[in-house]
Structures are given as C-alpha cells and as structure tokens.
Design a protein around this motif. Structure first.
Motif, PDB file in Angstrom:
ATOM      1  N   PRO A 114      24.204 -56.946  33.191  1.00  0.00           N
ATOM      2  CA  PRO A 114      23.799 -58.197  32.541  1.00  0.00           C
ATOM      3  C   PRO A 114      24.482 -58.444  31.201  1.00  0.00           C
ATOM      4  O   PRO A 114      24.485 -59.568  30.712  1.00  0.00           O
ATOM      5  N   TRP A 115      25.067 -57.399  30.603  1.00  0.00           N
ATOM      6  CA  TRP A 115      25.764 -57.562  29.308  1.00  0.00           C
ATOM      7  C   TRP A 115      27.256 -57.316  29.547  1.00  0.00           C
ATOM      8  O   TRP A 115      27.655 -56.232  29.956  1.00  0.00           O
ATOM      9  N   THR A 116      28.059 -58.331  29.303  1.00  0.00           N
ATOM     10  CA  THR A 116      29.493 -58.189  29.555  1.00  0.00           C
ATOM     11  C   THR A 116      30.305 -58.911  28.496  1.00  0.00           C
ATOM     12  O   THR A 116      29.846 -59.884  27.887  1.00  0.00           O
ATOM     13  N   SER A 129      25.853 -51.075  30.454  1.00  0.00           N
ATOM     14  CA  SER A 129      25.132 -52.150  31.127  1.00  0.00           C
ATOM     15  C   SER A 129      25.370 -52.096  32.637  1.00  0.00           C
ATOM     16  O   SER A 129      24.492 -52.455  33.419  1.00  0.00           O
ATOM     17  N   HIS A 179      22.726 -54.043  23.411  1.00  0.00           N
ATOM     18  CA  HIS A 179      22.356 -54.783  22.196  1.00  0.00           C
ATOM     19  C   HIS A 179      22.167 -53.849  21.004  1.00  0.00           C
ATOM     20  O   HIS A 179      22.600 -54.153  19.887  1.00  0.00           O
ATOM     21  N   GLU A 188      29.522 -52.373  27.427  1.00  0.00           N
ATOM     22  CA  GLU A 188      29.760 -53.031  28.704  1.00  0.00           C
ATOM     23  C   GLU A 188      29.563 -52.050  29.859  1.00  0.00           C
ATOM     24  O   GLU A 188      28.995 -52.394  30.898  1.00  0.00           O
ATOM     25  N   SER A 213      19.605 -51.633  30.619  1.00  0.00           N
ATOM     26  CA  SER A 213      20.905 -52.282  30.836  1.00  0.00           C
ATOM     27  C   SER A 213      21.175 -53.423  29.852  1.00  0.00           C
ATOM     28  O   SER A 213      22.318 -53.851  29.710  1.00  0.00           O
ATOM     29  N   THR A 214      20.140 -53.918  29.193  1.00  0.00           N
ATOM     30  CA  THR A 214      20.345 -54.923  28.143  1.00  0.00           C
ATOM     31  C   THR A 214      20.013 -54.380  26.760  1.00  0.00           C
ATOM     32  O   THR A 214      20.701 -54.690  25.786  1.00  0.00           O
ATOM     33  N   ASN A 244      14.185 -51.569  30.053  1.00  0.00           N
ATOM     34  CA  ASN A 244      15.243 -52.574  30.215  1.00  0.00           C
ATOM     35  C   ASN A 244      16.559 -52.074  29.622  1.00  0.00           C
ATOM     36  O   ASN A 244      17.215 -52.756  28.824  1.00  0.00           O
TER      37      ASN A 244
END
Length: 535
Positions: free
Chosen positions: A453-455, A113, A287, A110, A282-283, A280
């Motif tokens: 973007p991921w939380t 991100s 993941h 989190e 931040s995602t 990319n």
C-alpha cells in the motif's frame, strides 16, 4: 515453538506464495473479513503470527527516533568529523548523508510495505533474487544484518557506560579512569535494557511514546541553553573552515569524516524488524521510517549548527580528558560542572533508551533469521515464550553476546572499537542486495513487482534506489579508512575492513559447511500453505 515446517522445498514455496497476488481484498483469501490485514499479509508470506502486535504509529515513531537518536549520537561521535573535514566538512557532509540515508530509507520503506516481516532485508533478497542464487544471497544479507545489530547493541551500551565515565572525570578530578570500570558500566546499561525487553516488555510501546517526548523536549533544552549561554563563533568558522588534521588531502578528508553523520543515522531500519509486532505494519512501518528520518534529520542538523557555532576552542574540545568533546563544549557554555552534567545527562538517558530499542530490534532480527535456520542453534534461538509471546531466547543470547564483547574492552579499547566498527559496513551491506535486486526488477521486469500500500512510484523509486546505492558504495569505501593517515598505530588503525571481510568469510564458510542444506531461505509453515491455497 511447536510449529510445523515445510521440508526443504518449503522455502521455494515462500516465493511462490508471495508472487501469487493473494491480497487482503481477495474474496477467496483465508479468513476473509474475519482475519485482519496483518494476518493475511503474514499468511501470504508463508508465516504464522507468533508475536503480539502491540505497537502503533506513535509508539513506533518513538521507537525509530530514539533508536537512531541522531542529534544525541552526533554529539558523541562528531570528533571524527572535526578531525577530518572540520566544521564545514561536517555541515556539507551531513546534508549529503541525510539525503543519502533518506533515499535508502525510502527504498526500504517501499520493500517493507511489500513484505512486512521481522527478517526484512534477507527475506526481500530471497523474494527478488533469481532462483539459482537466492538462498546464498539471502543468507549473506541476513548474516550481515545479524552481525550489524549485535555490534550496534554492544556499541550503544558501551557509549552509555563511557559517557557515565566521562561525567565522573568532569565532576571528580581525582577519579582514576580504568577500562574495566567502563565494562562494568556497559554491563549495567545492557542489563537495564534486558529488564525493559523482558519483564517490562508489555510497557515498551508506552515507554517509547514517552521517550519520543523526552527526545524532542531534551533537544530544545540542550539547544536553547547552548545557544543562549555559550560564546558564539562566526559564520566563516562554521560554513567555510575545513580541517585536515588526519593528514589527508581536502577532498579525501571530507569523505573520511562522513563517518560521524553516518553513525548518527545508524539503525534506521530498526522498525522493520519489529514488523510482526506492529498493527497495520505494511503502512505504519513505512510511515514511521520516513517520518523518523525527516524528524531526526532536522533536529540533528539544527544541533550540528548550534554546536559548531558554540564550540569555543576546538583544541580544548578535542583533547578533553572526559573523552567526549560535547561534555567539554557544554562546560565551556555554562561554566559549571553541574550545568554541564545536567545537559549531558539528557544525552546519556537517551543513549540508554536507545540501547533498549536496539536490543529489541537486534533480538527480533536474530530470532527471524534463526526461525529460518540461518544460525547455529536456530532451534533454541527461535523459540517464542508462549505466555508473553516474546522471543526471550534471542533476547538472552543478544545480551550474553554483548556481555562477552564488553570483556574485550578490558584488554584493549582499540580491539573493542574494531568489533564495533562492523556496525556501518554490516548495516549498509545488508541494504545493498535487496536494493540492487529491486532496481533490476523495476528496470527489466516491472510487472513482476507486487507493491504494497505504500509505494514511491516507478520514477521516484528508481531514483531513490540508484542514488541510495551510489551513496552506500561511497560511504562503505571511506568507512574503511583510518581517521589519521600518518603515524598509524594499533590504536588508531581502522580494523573495520579486516573485521567485515573476516566475518563475511566466516559466513560463507558456515553456509557451505555447518549450515549446508539447512538454510533454504524463509521457511513456510505447511498449515499456512494450506490456508493460503484454500485447502
């Protein structure tokens, strides 16, 4: 590097820029649609893109999985769990640590991100901490992280070298085991890792993707062979049998034995420190973090159950002259030196590839901290080679440190293991402050958090933060316990508490001494400030 840095007050602007809510879909954002999201996020954090982004999701998943090498690492150190806790302690301790690590990794995912930088924990600590103490808290976090990664690098290379020695003992009964042999083998492993991180660095994403296949296929190769050929124990001996050979009571023995599983998951934050080389980020980074802990955790648990059912004579495994019980277990399963060597070679090859990944992450962490003036010699260490866009100087310094630490093993393996024991306390210590500060914000001032973007969401996020912090406290306390309570010697004593405390004192002394006024948190490039504010 040829970068223009803001003077002194620039680190305060780093926080101001971060909290300015500049986003990739802001029509006034620098570069507008012509600048990709990664550059926008770097600019929002006040950093210029210096490294080449050539990692994607699959290559980073491979990087994360092969850096942790959970099922392989579990085999190399499960002797500690057998001594304290026994088979049942290993099983339930593994589940407890897997859940604990999962909540910690989810919390880190989190945060990365929100701010995907190579500095990771120390950068987040600065962003979340109160202005009055954020420089100091950020420095302490970064200091622990740098030390942990350097200790992990030395440990990984050492394990690779000593597994080779173990195989020599298995195949050549007349082989005269010498510690200096292990040091030379350590040197060969770390120099191979340096080759992949310099001349072959452009191939590293492809290599990591291929190694992920070896990591998974090798797992099934070892697992199926072991289960099919080895004699099997009964369920009672796996799920019920506790051992307290370390002299502790049953409960304490269980917690002391957790170090086996904790070590097997070490390096879970490796992908974070590669953030500035990932598309990319931040995602992709969140993941890959979550996917790797899920995949590695599953394979590790399956291998643990298999190895405990097929362990045979526990005393023979613990007293093996190879130094590694898993080699003896493989031999008892196939009754052949060649077969045991082939199975062990899979573990060995993945340990070597793990060293390659650890060197990449360790050098990026050192480079990032040096970029912000957090280390002596920062101007030199933070250089980026312009042609390759690689932090070759930090790679070289990391290799030299490992070569020097390897010399300690010649004099005393106990002294070397004491240095390596910084791994657990250093890693977990570096996770603690940013998680505490983020939790405080979630409870007291949730509107000030600018999620990426991921939380996890507020409810699940608070649960992961709280459970992860409680788990870290438990594990850190018991990681300082010696594996045996009675008959302690210099060899069997656990020196990690002394080493961790000593290095923390050195860090505090450096902050208020040599680095006084030099480290002011993450530095902001002045031209990036102008771009973010549309100047």
């Amino acid at each position: 590097m040829g970068d223009t840095y803001a003077m002194k007050g620039g680190s305060k602007l780093a926080s101001e820029i971060y909290h300015s809510k500049v986003s990739s879909d802001d029509p006034n954002h620098v570069g507008e649609k012509s600048v990709n999201r990664d550059e926008q996020e770097m600019a929002r954090l006040g950093k210029r893109q210096e490294l080449r982004r050539n990692f994607g999701f699959m290559s980073m998943l491979g990087f994360s999985c092969t850096l942790m090498i959970t099922w392989e690492g579990l085999l190399t150190v499960f002797v500690y769990g057998l001594t304290d806790g026994g088979p049942a302690g290993l099983i339930y301790g593994y589940l407890f640590c897997w859940l604990g690590y999962f909540t910690v990794v989810a919390s880190l995912a989190e945060m990365v991100s929100m701010a995907p930088t190579a500095g990771g924990q120390y950068h987040w600590t600065f962003l979340f901490a109160p202005k009055s103490c954020r420089n100091f808290l950020s420095f302490i976090t970064g200091w622990q992280s740098v030390l942990a990664w350097q200790a992990c690098l030395a440990s990984a290379a050492y394990l690779g070298g000593t597994i080779i020695q173990g195989l020599l003992v298995l195949n050549y009964p007349t082989y005269d085991f010498q510690r200096w042999h292990g040091t030379l083998l350590l040197y060969s492993v770390i120099l191979l890792a340096m080759l992949f991180n310099t001349y072959l660095a452009h191939q590293l994403p492809k290599v990591e993707g291929a190694v992920l296949i070896v990591h998974i296929v090798g797992f099934f190769g070892v697992l199926i062979t072991l289960v099919y050929l080895a004699p099997h124990g009964n369920a009672h001996d796996v799920f019920v049998l506790y051992l307290s050979n370390g002299g502790y009571d049953k409960g304490t023995s269980f917690f002391v034995g957790l170090i086996t599983t904790v070590f097997a998951f070490i390096g879970a934050d490796g992908a974070i420190h590669m953030s500035e080389e990932i598309r990319n980020a931040s995602t992709v980074v969140p993941h890959s973090l979550v996917a790797s802990i899920a995949l590695n955790g599953t394979m590790g648990f399956c291998m643990l159950i298999a190895i405990l059912f097929c362990i045979g004579d526990i005393d023979d495994a613990l007293s093996t002259p190879t130094g590694f019980p898993f080699i003896e277990i493989f031999y008892q399963a196939v009754r052949s030196n060649g077969g045991a060597t082939a199975m062990s070679a899979i573990v060995l090859s993945l340990m070597i590839f793990a060293t390659i990944a650890v060197l990449a992450a360790a050098s990026r962490m050192m480079w990032a901290f040096a970029r912000d003036n957090g280390l002596p010699g920062s101007r030199f260490i933070s250089r980026v080679e312009p042609r390759t866009k690689l932090p070759l100087y930090s790679v070289g310094v990391s290799v030299v440190i490992t070569l020097l630490l390897g010399l300690i093993n010649i004099g005393s393996s106990a002294a070397f293991n004491a240095v390596a024991s910084l791994v657990v306390s250093g890693y977990l210590g570096s996770y603690t402050l940013p998680m505490v500060l983020l939790l405080q914000k979630k409870i007291l001032d949730p509107s000030s958090i600018h999620y990426g973007p991921w939380t996890l969401g507020r409810g699940l996020g608070i649960f992961c933060n709280v459970f992860g912090l409680v788990w870290i406290v438990i594990v850190m306390i018991f990681s300082f316990f010696p594996s045996v309570r009675t008959g302690l010697t210099l060899q069997s004593m656990n020196w990690s508490c002394l080493l961790w405390g000593g290095t923390m004192l050195i860090g505090v002394g450096s902050y208020f001494g040599y680095l006084r006024g030099r480290y002011n948190g993450p530095i902001v490039e002045t031209d990036i400030i102008e771009q973010v504010h549309g100047v």
